[in-house]
Write an enzyme that holds these catalytic residues in place. Structure first.
Site, PDB file in Angstrom:
ATOM      1  N   ASN A 203       1.023  -1.217  -0.031  1.00 39.58           N
ATOM      2  CA  ASN A 203       0.153   0.122   0.028  1.00 39.58           C
ATOM      3  C   ASN A 203       0.879   1.187  -0.015  1.00 39.58           C
ATOM      4  O   ASN A 203       2.244   1.155  -0.160  1.00 39.58           O
ATOM      5  CB  ASN A 203      -0.728  -0.112   1.248  1.00 39.58           C
ATOM      6  CG  ASN A 203      -0.249  -0.052   2.229  1.00 39.58           C
ATOM      7  OD1 ASN A 203       0.666   0.828   2.790  1.00 39.58           O
ATOM      8  ND2 ASN A 203      -0.382  -1.138   3.375  1.00 39.58           N
ATOM      9  N   ASP A 272      -4.101  -6.532   4.841  1.00 45.50           N
ATOM     10  CA  ASP A 272      -5.072  -7.271   5.413  1.00 45.50           C
ATOM     11  C   ASP A 272      -5.057  -8.769   4.755  1.00 45.50           C
ATOM     12  O   ASP A 272      -5.420  -9.664   5.512  1.00 45.50           O
ATOM     13  CB  ASP A 272      -6.383  -6.812   5.295  1.00 45.50           C
ATOM     14  CG  ASP A 272      -6.723  -5.697   6.138  1.00 45.50           C
ATOM     15  OD1 ASP A 272      -6.058  -5.843   7.440  1.00 45.50           O
ATOM     16  OD2 ASP A 272      -6.999  -4.503   5.731  1.00 45.50           O
ATOM     17  N   LYS A 282       9.195 -17.389 -10.404  1.00 41.20           N
ATOM     18  CA  LYS A 282       8.135 -16.206 -10.852  1.00 41.20           C
ATOM     19  C   LYS A 282       6.995 -16.878 -11.733  1.00 41.20           C
ATOM     20  O   LYS A 282       7.356 -17.811 -12.542  1.00 41.20           O
ATOM     21  CB  LYS A 282       9.152 -15.543 -11.917  1.00 41.20           C
ATOM     22  CG  LYS A 282       8.409 -14.276 -12.504  1.00 41.20           C
ATOM     23  CD  LYS A 282       9.581 -13.547 -13.398  1.00 41.20           C
ATOM     24  CE  LYS A 282       8.607 -12.258 -14.115  1.00 41.20           C
ATOM     25  NZ  LYS A 282       9.282 -11.998 -15.159  1.00 41.20           N
ATOM     26  N   PHE A 316      -4.355   2.696  15.063  1.00 42.32           N
ATOM     27  CA  PHE A 316      -4.924   3.705  14.039  1.00 42.32           C
ATOM     28  C   PHE A 316      -6.002   3.238  13.343  1.00 42.32           C
ATOM     29  O   PHE A 316      -6.240   2.071  13.302  1.00 42.32           O
ATOM     30  CB  PHE A 316      -3.549   3.887  12.855  1.00 42.32           C
ATOM     31  CG  PHE A 316      -2.953   4.987  13.216  1.00 42.32           C
ATOM     32  CD1 PHE A 316      -2.106   4.947  14.536  1.00 42.32           C
ATOM     33  CD2 PHE A 316      -2.783   6.450  12.841  1.00 42.32           C
ATOM     34  CE1 PHE A 316      -1.172   6.006  15.136  1.00 42.32           C
ATOM     35  CE2 PHE A 316      -1.573   7.303  13.269  1.00 42.32           C
ATOM     36  CZ  PHE A 316      -1.214   7.113  14.273  1.00 42.32           C
ATOM     37  N   LYS A 330     -13.535  -0.107  16.058  1.00 39.61           N
ATOM     38  CA  LYS A 330     -12.114  -0.919  16.196  1.00 39.61           C
ATOM     39  C   LYS A 330     -11.640  -0.806  17.568  1.00 39.61           C
ATOM     40  O   LYS A 330     -11.059  -1.717  18.126  1.00 39.61           O
ATOM     41  CB  LYS A 330     -11.224   0.137  15.188  1.00 39.61           C
ATOM     42  CG  LYS A 330     -11.240  -0.446  13.843  1.00 39.61           C
ATOM     43  CD  LYS A 330     -10.236  -0.122  12.855  1.00 39.61           C
ATOM     44  CE  LYS A 330     -10.852  -0.701  11.313  1.00 39.61           C
ATOM     45  NZ  LYS A 330     -10.012   0.024  10.227  1.00 39.61           N
ATOM     46  N   LYS A 334     -10.809  -4.232  19.312  1.00 36.44           N
ATOM     47  CA  LYS A 334      -9.589  -4.367  19.453  1.00 36.44           C
ATOM     48  C   LYS A 334      -8.907  -4.156  20.826  1.00 36.44           C
ATOM     49  O   LYS A 334      -7.804  -4.470  21.032  1.00 36.44           O
ATOM     50  CB  LYS A 334      -8.615  -3.936  18.379  1.00 36.44           C
ATOM     51  CG  LYS A 334      -9.257  -4.450  16.994  1.00 36.44           C
ATOM     52  CD  LYS A 334      -8.434  -4.020  15.524  1.00 36.44           C
ATOM     53  CE  LYS A 334      -9.187  -4.399  14.476  1.00 36.44           C
ATOM     54  NZ  LYS A 334      -8.395  -5.030  13.358  1.00 36.44           N
TER      55      LYS A 334
HETATM   56  O1  PMT Z   1       2.975   5.897   6.782  1.00 36.53           O
HETATM   57  P1  PMT Z   1       2.450   7.070   6.161  1.00 36.53           P
HETATM   58  O2  PMT Z   1       2.542   7.394   4.725  1.00 36.53           O
HETATM   59  O3  PMT Z   1       2.936   8.253   7.114  1.00 36.53           O
HETATM   60  O4  PMT Z   1       0.677   7.241   6.355  1.00 36.53           O
HETATM   61  C1  PMT Z   1       0.200   7.172   7.884  1.00 36.53           C
HETATM   62  C2  PMT Z   1      -0.848   6.072   7.608  1.00 36.53           C
HETATM   63  C3  PMT Z   1      -2.035   6.824   6.928  1.00 36.53           C
HETATM   64  C4  PMT Z   1      -0.443   4.803   7.271  1.00 36.53           C
HETATM   65  C5  PMT Z   1      -1.370   5.917   9.128  1.00 36.53           C
HETATM   66  O5  PMT Z   1      -1.560   7.223   9.676  1.00 36.53           O
HETATM   67  C6  PMT Z   1      -2.510   5.096   9.448  1.00 36.53           C
HETATM   68  O6  PMT Z   1      -3.564   5.258   9.442  1.00 36.53           O
HETATM   69  N1  PMT Z   1      -2.107   3.837   9.929  1.00 36.53           N
HETATM   70  C7  PMT Z   1      -3.022   2.705  10.086  1.00 36.53           C
HETATM   71  C8  PMT Z   1      -3.249   2.065   8.658  1.00 36.53           C
HETATM   72  C9  PMT Z   1      -4.069   0.908   8.670  1.00 36.53           C
HETATM   73  O7  PMT Z   1      -3.642  -0.058   8.453  1.00 36.53           O
HETATM   74  O8  PMT Z   1      -5.233   1.185   9.094  1.00 36.53           O
HETATM   75  P2  PMT Z   1      -6.473   0.003   9.317  1.00 36.53           P
HETATM   76  O9  PMT Z   1      -7.598   0.763   9.606  1.00 36.53           O
HETATM   77  O10 PMT Z   1      -6.552  -0.905   8.065  1.00 36.53           O
HETATM   78  O11 PMT Z   1      -6.224  -0.841  10.541  1.00 36.53           O
HETATM   79  C10 PMT Z   1      -6.542  -0.580  11.769  1.00 36.53           C
HETATM   80  C11 PMT Z   1      -5.235  -0.795  12.753  1.00 36.53           C
HETATM   81  O12 PMT Z   1      -5.071  -2.310  12.760  1.00 36.53           O
HETATM   82  C12 PMT Z   1      -3.963  -0.135  12.451  1.00 36.53           C
HETATM   83  O13 PMT Z   1      -3.274   0.260  13.710  1.00 36.53           O
HETATM   84  C13 PMT Z   1      -3.074  -1.156  11.923  1.00 36.53           C
HETATM   85  O14 PMT Z   1      -1.915  -0.992  12.002  1.00 36.53           O
HETATM   86  C14 PMT Z   1      -3.663  -2.627  12.528  1.00 36.53           C
HETATM   87  N2  PMT Z   1      -3.499  -3.817  11.965  1.00 36.53           N
HETATM   88  C15 PMT Z   1      -4.098  -3.937  10.583  1.00 36.53           C
HETATM   89  C16 PMT Z   1      -4.350  -5.166   9.887  1.00 36.53           C
HETATM   90  C17 PMT Z   1      -3.555  -6.027  10.450  1.00 36.53           C
HETATM   91  N3  PMT Z   1      -3.488  -7.482   9.919  1.00 36.53           N
HETATM   92  N4  PMT Z   1      -2.837  -6.043  11.806  1.00 36.53           N
HETATM   93  C18 PMT Z   1      -2.910  -4.674  12.306  1.00 36.53           C
HETATM   94  O15 PMT Z   1      -2.376  -4.657  13.570  1.00 36.53           O
END
Ligand code: PMT
Length: 397
Positions: A203, A272, A282, A316, A330, A334
């Protein structure tokens, strides 16, 4: 506390004498440092008399050979008033040709800058871009006041009132080492999920948000473990960097490092889904269409929520719609103490931008809006919540 007052060469240098007096009155030990231009406006003797110390002026004096390093290490805050356009430019670009500019580079604590200059110099794009760089570095800028300037013009450029500068210094000192004793694990950047030996799904995360958090936490005295996906950023000085590539690797490193941590901040954009069985070779372009069957990656945040114990857990949420509702969902599902919710997919914030805007969603039901600001400033506003989060965690027990 011990602090450094740097004085730049401008007509407002005389007002710094009043600032030195206020800081002494507030009980601080003040080390004055003057540029050679500053000494054309005010004699070092004025500051020596007010602070009861020798004023540092010359990088090349015999006894000053490594003094800028020891002065940088001994003091808790560096304030510059007046910060001239020349000093701002030198700080922004890392030029070090005298005692004050060399000291600035060697100093790792909080920096407060009180600029003063002619209105056109203040509004010049060069000065404004230098200020933006310094703000992004987490420095506090005490904006100049508007009014009649020594050059005869009217507008912004007059040094802020010494009382206001002293207040900004007190504020910076009170938050400066508030994370001492904390071990903070921060995840940053994207993960890359391989499809074959040469291709992957990922991403647009640049790591800037997570690295800004690491920088802010270190500046506030914390030990930082930074588990980072692949990014093109210099790791913050002092962080224990653990580079990872995939979500599974990130999960493993997070749980290996969890032992001593007191706070976990999950800023990484973890993929995800992934291909659970990656081909060794490949993939060839043999068919007109290729379908991929993807499996979920480990949800690191959810697992942390189950195993958090007394730690604070800050997640986040990156959303393109229903920001608050998704963040609260969330937070609950979580078991987080706070969610930093940011809109993504809009220009100028979120992914790959130097700035961000967010809503902090707390367990208490409160939410706090953080208007658009450099990621380093957003990081500080996030850490400002720690005492409140800890209190809520203790009362919930
Ligand atoms: O890196 P930058 O370019 O500065 O951009 C910052 C950002 C937009 C990436 C950052 O501010 C941000 O939002 N990070 C979280 C991105 C994310 O994966 O969001 P989510 O809503 O999909 O996930 C929710 C939370 O679960 C996040 O804390 C993520 O780290 C966590 N997660 C998600 C999927 C997974 N398999 N395991 C996780 O721990």
């Amino acid at each position: 506390m011990k602090l450094i007052l740097g004085i730049g060469g401008g007509i407002a240098a005389y007002k710094s004498a009043e600032l030195a007096r206020i800081l002494m009155q507030n009980g601080h030990e003040v080390q004055a440092v003057m540029t050679s231009a500053a000494q054309k406006f005010v004699q070092p003797l004025t500051f020596a008399a007010l602070t009861g110390r020798r004023v540092l002026t010359d990088l090349f004096a015999l006894e000053a050979a490594i003094e800028h390093i020891s002065v940088a290490q001994e003091n808790q805050l560096l304030a510059i008033a007046p910060a001239t356009a020349d000093l701002l430019a030198k700080f922004a670009h890392g030029l070090a040709d005298d005692f004050l500019t060399t000291l600035y580079l060697a100093f790792t604590g909080p920096v407060v800058l009180a600029p003063a200059m002619n209105v056109n110099m203040w509004q010049h794009p060069a000065t404004q871009s230098n200020l933006a760089a310094l703000r992004a570095r987490g420095h506090c800028i005490v904006a100049p006041e508007s009014g009649y300037l020594a050059c005869g013009m009217t507008g912004p450029g007059r040094l802020a009132d010494p009382q206001a500068i002293a207040q900004a210094i007190e504020q910076a000192l009170s938050t400066s080492r508030d994370l001492e004793g904390e071990t903070i694990l921060i995840t940053a950047g994207p993960t890359q999920e391989p499809l074959d030996p040469v291709r992957f799904i990922s991403n647009r995360s640049s790591g800037k948000m997570g690295y800004a958090l690491a920088e802010a936490a270190i500046a506030r005295g914390a030990r930082v473990i930074l588990v980072s996906g692949p990014v093109h950023l210099e790791p913050p000085r002092g962080a224990d960097l653990i580079p990872v590539r995939t979500a599974t690797e990130m999960r493993d490193k997070v749980f290996e490092s969890l032992g001593p941590t007191t706070i976990v901040v999950k800023a990484a954009a973890v993929a995800d889904f992934h291909l659970s069985r990656v081909p060794d070779q490949k993939v060839k372009k043999t068919a007109a269409r290729l379908s991929l069957e993807l499996d979920p990656t480990p949800d690191i945040l959810a697992e942390l929520g189950r195993k958090k114990g007394d730690r604070l857990l800050i997640g986040f949420a990156a959303e393109t719609q229903n920001l608050q509702a998704e963040a609260r969902r969330k937070l609950e599902s979580k078991n987080c103490d706070m969610i930093v919710a940011n809109l993504v997919g809009t220009a100028g914030s979120g992914f790959d931008s130097d700035q961000n805007e967010a809503i902090l969603v707390l367990r208490s039901g409160d939410s706090i809006s953080l208007p658009r600001a450099p990621k380093r400033e957003i990081a500080d506003r996030i850490f400002d919540q720690i005492p409140k989060l800890r209190l809520a965690l203790q009362t919930a027990k």
